[in-house]
Design a protein around this motif. Structure first.
Motif, PDB file in Angstrom:
ATOM      1  N   THR A  21      99.212  25.910  54.201  1.00 54.60           N
ATOM      2  CA  THR A  21      98.321  26.100  53.055  1.00 54.60           C
ATOM      3  C   THR A  21      97.312  24.956  52.981  1.00 54.60           C
ATOM      4  O   THR A  21      97.583  23.830  53.420  1.00 54.60           O
ATOM      5  CB  THR A  21      99.097  26.115  51.723  1.00 54.60           C
ATOM      6  OG1 THR A  21      99.697  24.823  51.514  1.00 54.60           O
ATOM      7  CG2 THR A  21     100.162  27.196  51.699  1.00 54.60           C
ATOM      8  N   ASN A  27     104.959  26.926  51.841  1.00 53.08           N
ATOM      9  CA  ASN A  27     104.768  28.107  51.006  1.00 53.08           C
ATOM     10  C   ASN A  27     105.316  29.389  51.619  1.00 53.08           C
ATOM     11  O   ASN A  27     106.035  30.133  50.966  1.00 53.08           O
ATOM     12  CB  ASN A  27     103.266  28.292  50.722  1.00 53.08           C
ATOM     13  CG  ASN A  27     103.000  29.462  49.806  1.00 53.08           C
ATOM     14  OD1 ASN A  27     103.366  29.449  48.637  1.00 53.08           O
ATOM     15  ND2 ASN A  27     102.356  30.490  50.342  1.00 53.08           N
ATOM     16  N   ALA A  28     104.955  29.658  52.881  1.00 54.92           N
ATOM     17  CA  ALA A  28     105.164  30.999  53.445  1.00 54.92           C
ATOM     18  C   ALA A  28     106.374  31.076  54.372  1.00 54.92           C
ATOM     19  O   ALA A  28     106.335  30.564  55.492  1.00 54.92           O
ATOM     20  CB  ALA A  28     103.917  31.432  54.214  1.00 54.92           C
ATOM     21  N   PRO A  31     109.443  26.232  52.603  1.00 57.53           N
ATOM     22  CA  PRO A  31     108.871  27.361  51.875  1.00 57.53           C
ATOM     23  C   PRO A  31     109.625  27.589  50.570  1.00 57.53           C
ATOM     24  O   PRO A  31     110.819  27.353  50.489  1.00 57.53           O
ATOM     25  CB  PRO A  31     109.045  28.538  52.834  1.00 57.53           C
ATOM     26  CG  PRO A  31     110.168  28.139  53.730  1.00 57.53           C
ATOM     27  CD  PRO A  31     110.038  26.659  53.881  1.00 57.53           C
ATOM     28  N   VAL A  32     108.887  28.062  49.574  1.00 63.41           N
ATOM     29  CA  VAL A  32     109.453  28.226  48.243  1.00 63.41           C
ATOM     30  C   VAL A  32     109.434  29.704  47.864  1.00 63.41           C
ATOM     31  O   VAL A  32     108.550  30.442  48.279  1.00 63.41           O
ATOM     32  CB  VAL A  32     108.646  27.398  47.211  1.00 63.41           C
ATOM     33  CG1 VAL A  32     107.196  27.838  47.177  1.00 63.41           C
ATOM     34  CG2 VAL A  32     109.262  27.466  45.824  1.00 63.41           C
ATOM     35  N   GLY A  33     110.425  30.144  47.109  1.00 65.20           N
ATOM     36  CA  GLY A  33     110.384  31.513  46.618  1.00 65.20           C
ATOM     37  C   GLY A  33     111.710  32.235  46.715  1.00 65.20           C
ATOM     38  O   GLY A  33     112.754  31.648  47.025  1.00 65.20           O
ATOM     39  N   PHE A  34     111.644  33.552  46.485  1.00 65.92           N
ATOM     40  CA  PHE A  34     112.845  34.359  46.367  1.00 65.92           C
ATOM     41  C   PHE A  34     113.069  35.297  47.549  1.00 65.92           C
ATOM     42  O   PHE A  34     114.145  35.859  47.698  1.00 65.92           O
ATOM     43  CB  PHE A  34     112.771  35.173  45.066  1.00 65.92           C
ATOM     44  CG  PHE A  34     112.758  34.315  43.837  1.00 65.92           C
ATOM     45  CD1 PHE A  34     113.930  33.840  43.283  1.00 65.92           C
ATOM     46  CD2 PHE A  34     111.548  33.948  43.249  1.00 65.92           C
ATOM     47  CE1 PHE A  34     113.919  33.034  42.153  1.00 65.92           C
ATOM     48  CE2 PHE A  34     111.524  33.133  42.129  1.00 65.92           C
ATOM     49  CZ  PHE A  34     112.709  32.677  41.583  1.00 65.92           C
ATOM     50  N   ALA A  43     112.813  32.716  51.654  1.00 67.80           N
ATOM     51  CA  ALA A  43     112.574  31.263  51.656  1.00 67.80           C
ATOM     52  C   ALA A  43     113.836  30.525  52.113  1.00 67.80           C
ATOM     53  O   ALA A  43     113.802  29.740  53.062  1.00 67.80           O
ATOM     54  CB  ALA A  43     112.145  30.786  50.278  1.00 67.80           C
ATOM     55  N   ARG A  47     116.119  27.858  47.514  1.00 71.22           N
ATOM     56  CA  ARG A  47     114.811  28.468  47.269  1.00 71.22           C
ATOM     57  C   ARG A  47     113.714  27.467  46.959  1.00 71.22           C
ATOM     58  O   ARG A  47     112.536  27.803  47.025  1.00 71.22           O
ATOM     59  CB  ARG A  47     114.920  29.430  46.076  1.00 71.22           C
ATOM     60  CG  ARG A  47     115.853  30.610  46.289  1.00 71.22           C
ATOM     61  CD  ARG A  47     116.110  31.305  44.968  1.00 71.22           C
ATOM     62  NE  ARG A  47     116.823  32.573  45.146  1.00 71.22           N
ATOM     63  CZ  ARG A  47     117.302  33.282  44.139  1.00 71.22           C
ATOM     64  NH1 ARG A  47     117.149  32.856  42.889  1.00 71.22           N
ATOM     65  NH2 ARG A  47     117.923  34.428  44.379  1.00 71.22           N
ATOM     66  N   LYS A  48     114.081  26.267  46.565  1.00 73.26           N
ATOM     67  CA  LYS A  48     113.072  25.297  46.142  1.00 73.26           C
ATOM     68  C   LYS A  48     112.267  24.782  47.331  1.00 73.26           C
ATOM     69  O   LYS A  48     112.728  24.789  48.463  1.00 73.26           O
ATOM     70  CB  LYS A  48     113.737  24.127  45.418  1.00 73.26           C
ATOM     71  CG  LYS A  48     114.361  24.499  44.093  1.00 73.26           C
ATOM     72  CD  LYS A  48     114.963  23.294  43.418  1.00 73.26           C
ATOM     73  CE  LYS A  48     115.610  23.669  42.094  1.00 73.26           C
ATOM     74  NZ  LYS A  48     116.203  22.489  41.406  1.00 73.26           N
ATOM     75  N   GLY A  78     107.806  23.939  48.328  1.00 75.53           N
ATOM     76  CA  GLY A  78     106.425  23.956  47.862  1.00 75.53           C
ATOM     77  C   GLY A  78     105.524  23.079  48.712  1.00 75.53           C
ATOM     78  O   GLY A  78     105.972  22.132  49.365  1.00 75.53           O
TER      79      GLY A  78
END
Length: 208
Positions: A71, A131-132, A157-160, A163, A183-184, A186
Motif C-alpha cells: 500500500t 493490508n492485503a 495483513p489486517v482483517g477478517f 488475514a 487478525r491484527k 495494518g
C-alpha cells in the motif's frame, strides 16, 4: 514538548507498562515501535520472528535493497533518510498502470497483480504487506515455486478474510519473516517494523 521528547516519553511509558516482556534488545526495539504505532500491547504475545529475520533485514538494507510495499500508506510511512543513505529505495506498485491492466485482464486484485509485476525487484529485497492477504498469499506461491527469494518478508495483513490464514502460511515457510498471529496488523504497523530495522542499520554504521 518537541516531537522527539514525545516519542522518548512514549517509549518510557511502553517500557514501564510492558514489564518483563522477554525480548532481546533488537526484537524489543521492533515490538516497542509496533506498540508505539498502534497503542496495542497484544503484539507482545502475537509477534513472531524467524531466527534470521533481523540480521537478513538489516543486511539487505545496508546493501541498498529495494523495499516493496502493498500500500502507499506503508510506503509513505517508511523513513526515507536511512533508505537513501544506503542507496536503497521504497516502492509501491498498487497504482501502476500495468498492475491495473493485468488485474482487469486476469480478473484478480491489484494487490495480487502488483506482486507479479514486482518480482524483478523482490529478489534479495524486502516485501512489506500491511493490508492485503491476497498479496501475501501470492508472494508465498512465488517463493514456494522458486521464482523469487526475498531477504525478508514483513507480513501483517489486517482483517477478517484470510488475514490470519495468510500469516500462518508465511510462518510455515523457512524464509526470514516478521509477522504476527491473528487478525491484527495494518500498513502503519508494518511500516513501523521497517523503520525499526532502518534505525538499527543506521546505528550499526555510526562510530561508537
Amino acid at each position: 514538548m518537541k516531537p522527539q521528547d514525545i516519542e522518548d516519553l512514549s517509549f518510557r511509558i511502553i517500557d514501564e507498562e510492558a514489564g518483563d516482556h522477554g525480548f532481546d534488545e533488537q526484537k524489543w526495539s521492533i515490538v516497542r515501535r509496533m506498540i508505539h504505532t498502534s497503542a496495542d500491547f497484544d503484539y507482545i504475545k502475537s509477534v513472531r520472528f524467524h531466527p534470521e529475520a533481523l540480521q537478513k533485514g538489516i543486511d539487505a538494507i545496508k546493501n541498498g535493497c529495494t523495499i516493496i510495499t502493498d500500500t502507499n500508506m506503508a510506503r509513505v510511512g517508511i523513513r526515507k533518510k536511512e533508505i537513501s543513505r544506503f542507496g536503497g529505495d521504497v516502492r509501491c506498485l498498487i497504482a501502476d498502470e500495468n498492475v491495473a491492466r493485468q488485474a482487469i485482464e486476469e480478473k484478480t486484485t491489484r494487490a495480487l497483480a502488483a506482486v507479479d509485476i514486482a518480482l524483478p525487484f523482490i529478489e534479495n529485497g524486502i516485501y512489506v504487506v500491511g493490508n492485503a492477504p491476497t498479496a501475501l498469499l501470492r508472494l508465498i506461491e512465488h517463493v514456494k515455486a522458486g521464482k523469487v527469494m526475498p531477504a525478508l518478508i514483513v507480513g501483517l495483513p489486517v482483517g477478517f478474510v484470510n488475514a490470519a490464514e495468510s500469516k500462518d502460511a508465511l510462518m510455515e515457510l523457512d524464509i526470514p519473516f516478521i509477522s504476527n498471529k491473528g487478525r491484527k496488523g495494518g500498513s502503519n504497523v508494518a511500516a513501523s517494523i521497517i523503520n525499526a530495522l532502518l534505525i538499527m542499520a543506521d546505528s550499526s554504521e555510526k562510530p561508537k
